[in-house]
Design an enzyme around this catalytic site. Structure first.
Site, PDB file in Angstrom:
ATOM      1  N   GLU A 158       0.798  -1.239   0.000  1.00 62.10           N
ATOM      2  CA  GLU A 158       0.000   0.000   0.000  1.00 62.10           C
ATOM      3  C   GLU A 158       0.826   1.283   0.000  1.00 62.10           C
ATOM      4  OE1 GLU A 158      -2.737  -0.390   3.284  1.00 62.10           O
ATOM      5  OE2 GLU A 158      -3.753  -2.104   2.387  1.00 62.10           O
ATOM      6  N   GLU A 263      -6.144 -10.692  -1.394  1.00 63.48           N
ATOM      7  CA  GLU A 263      -6.950 -10.497  -0.171  1.00 63.48           C
ATOM      8  C   GLU A 263      -8.432 -10.454  -0.537  1.00 63.48           C
ATOM      9  OE1 GLU A 263      -5.515  -7.157   2.138  1.00 63.48           O
ATOM     10  OE2 GLU A 263      -3.430  -7.645   1.734  1.00 63.48           O
TER      11      GLU A 263
HETATM   12  C1  XIL Z   1      -6.353  -6.344   8.187  1.00 62.65           C
HETATM   13  C2  XIL Z   1      -6.665  -7.560   9.074  1.00 62.65           C
HETATM   14  O1  XIL Z   1      -7.546  -8.401   8.394  1.00 62.65           O
HETATM   15  C3  XIL Z   1      -7.252  -7.116  10.385  1.00 62.65           C
HETATM   16  O2  XIL Z   1      -7.365  -8.213  11.283  1.00 62.65           O
HETATM   17  C4  XIL Z   1      -6.379  -6.026  11.038  1.00 62.65           C
HETATM   18  O3  XIL Z   1      -7.016  -5.539  12.176  1.00 62.65           O
HETATM   19  C5  XIL Z   1      -6.124  -4.892  10.073  1.00 62.65           C
HETATM   20  O4  XIL Z   1      -5.580  -5.404   8.871  1.00 62.65           O
HETATM   21  N1  XIL Z   1      -4.947  -4.597   3.596  1.00 62.65           N
HETATM   22  C6  XIL Z   1      -3.957  -5.434   4.052  1.00 62.65           C
HETATM   23  C7  XIL Z   1      -4.227  -6.328   5.198  1.00 62.65           C
HETATM   24  O5  XIL Z   1      -2.888  -5.516   3.434  1.00 62.65           O
HETATM   25  O6  XIL Z   1      -3.087  -6.567   5.983  1.00 62.65           O
HETATM   26  C8  XIL Z   1      -5.348  -5.797   6.070  1.00 62.65           C
HETATM   27  O7  XIL Z   1      -5.650  -6.786   7.049  1.00 62.65           O
HETATM   28  C9  XIL Z   1      -6.555  -5.455   5.235  1.00 62.65           C
HETATM   29  C10 XIL Z   1      -6.232  -4.394   4.220  1.00 62.65           C
END
Ligand code: XIL
Length: 373
Positions: A158, A263
């Protein structure tokens, strides 16, 4: 009656002959994503802490049956793995690696350099020199320890704004705009046997995609290795940007790297904002209107979700040569981060398995795409 009994008996004999007993009949009935897509791409899931510690038996069974890749949802992030300056906590990550080895599953480690979930000590650092030291030590130590043990790393996560410019962060502020190339250079040195990826959300969108392309080209021009790009895939059921995704698969692949969906989840709930984001610090207040399906998902919404997943996987299959992995962000609906983000306490249904680990209609629609339908 006697005829009926004998029919039941011969059916039982047939089942036994086929090695089917009452115990495994349901397991046999559920197809396996990793099997069905084995010639196409890896199928992954995020794993949370109870799952990694093997304290969630139902999830454990499903992970072994359905997935051949895992990404730790939190435990390899900076705040957990290096909670104090030069103080590392590898316990959970070591458990994950052992679990994956035992079950023949590939680990995508997540993530080395990210502006979120940084440890408190790191957020307090002021001097550029100390940030540089942290940056070098963190990448070298963590990536080095797991080289040959994990399959891949999301080296940088990101780093982009929606308009394709570099996001303001402690790394950009203190290290300058070359920091992404430097992160990959350090990772390459520490982890020569590990694939190295750039990961972000919304990079299927044209402006942000252009920013990602610029990052990838800059790394390549510096003679540094980058093996792939991860499109996170936090989308909304009913409005998945299929055209932009297709365009992105083509343009990223043309750079000679793997494309992954890292994701994946499709929210079915209203969005508190006009834009879509996956920025974890963006949160909104809860209200009844924002949580419409607390008592269950209506058929129409279920159908929209099912259709969106089918459309998406039909597209993934079309580009199976370019796509190396599709990872879901969680095992079942109840375990999804989307129940708590961006609004706490909601009931969401973004994945393929319901709260009882049962496959949903969306699961079967995804399976069907593997048969070319
Ligand atoms: C999220 C997790 O799912 C949560 O448990 C945590 O509280 C916050 O992060 N982008 C990403 C992930 O790269 O690491 C994030 O995961 C969601 C958005």
């Amino acid at each position: 009656m006697a005829k009926k009994l004998s029919r039941i008996r011969s059916f039982a004999v047939l089942m036994l002959a086929c090695g089917i007993t009452a115990k495994n009949v349901s397991a046999q009935a559920t197809p396996s994503l990793k099997e069905v897509f084995k010639n196409d791409f890896l199928i992954g899931t995020a794993m949370n802490t109870p799952q990694i510690e093997e304290k969630d038996a139902a999830a454990d069974a499903l992970i072994k049956q359905q997935f051949n890749a895992v990404t730790p949802e939190n435990i390899m992030k900076a705040e957990i793995i290096q909670p104090g300056w030069d103080k590392y906590n590898f316990d959970e990550a070591d458990k994950l690696v052992a679990y994956a080895q035992k079950n023949n599953i590939k680990v995508n480690a997540h993530t080395l350099i990210w502006h979120s979930q940084l440890p408190a000590f790191m957020r307090r650092i002021q001097s550029a020199d100390s940030v540089k030291k942290y940056f070098e030590n963190h990448i070298t130590t963590v990536a080095g320890r797991y080289d040959g043990k994990v399959y891949s790393w999301d080296v940088v996560n990101e780093a982009l704004n929606e308009d394709g410019t570099l996001r303001k962060s402690v790394f950009l502020d203190k290290l300058g705009d070359n920091y992404i190339v430097e992160a990959f250079r350090l990772a390459q040195k520490a982890a020569p046997h590990t694939k190295l990826y750039y990961n972000d959300y919304n990079i299927e969108q044209p402006k942000k995609r252009a920013g990602a392309i610029a990052i990838i080209k800059k790394i390549q021009a510096a003679g540094v290795r980058i093996d792939g790009v991860g499109i996170q895939g936090h989308w909304k059921a009913g409005s998945v940007p299929l055209k932009d995704i297709e365009e992105s698969i083509k343009t990223f692949s043309a750079l000679g790297i793997e494309v992954m969906f890292t994701e994946l989840d499709l929210t079915v709930l209203p969005n508190p904002w006009d834009n879509t984001t996956a920025e974890v610090s963006a949160t909104a207040k809860s209200s009844k209107e924002m949580n419409p399906y607390a008592a269950g998902l209506p058929d129409s919404a279920q159908q929209t979700l099912t259709q969106s997943y089918a459309d998406l996987f039909r597209l993934f299959r079309k580009y199976k040569k370019n796509i190396s992995r599709v990872t879901f962000w969680g095992v079942n609906d109840g375990q999804s981060w989307l129940n708590g983000w961006p609004i706490p306490g909601r009931t969401n249904y973004p994945l393929l398995f319901d709260r009882d680990f049962k496959p949903k209609p969306a699961f079967f629609s995804v399976i069907t795409t593997a048969k070319g339908q």
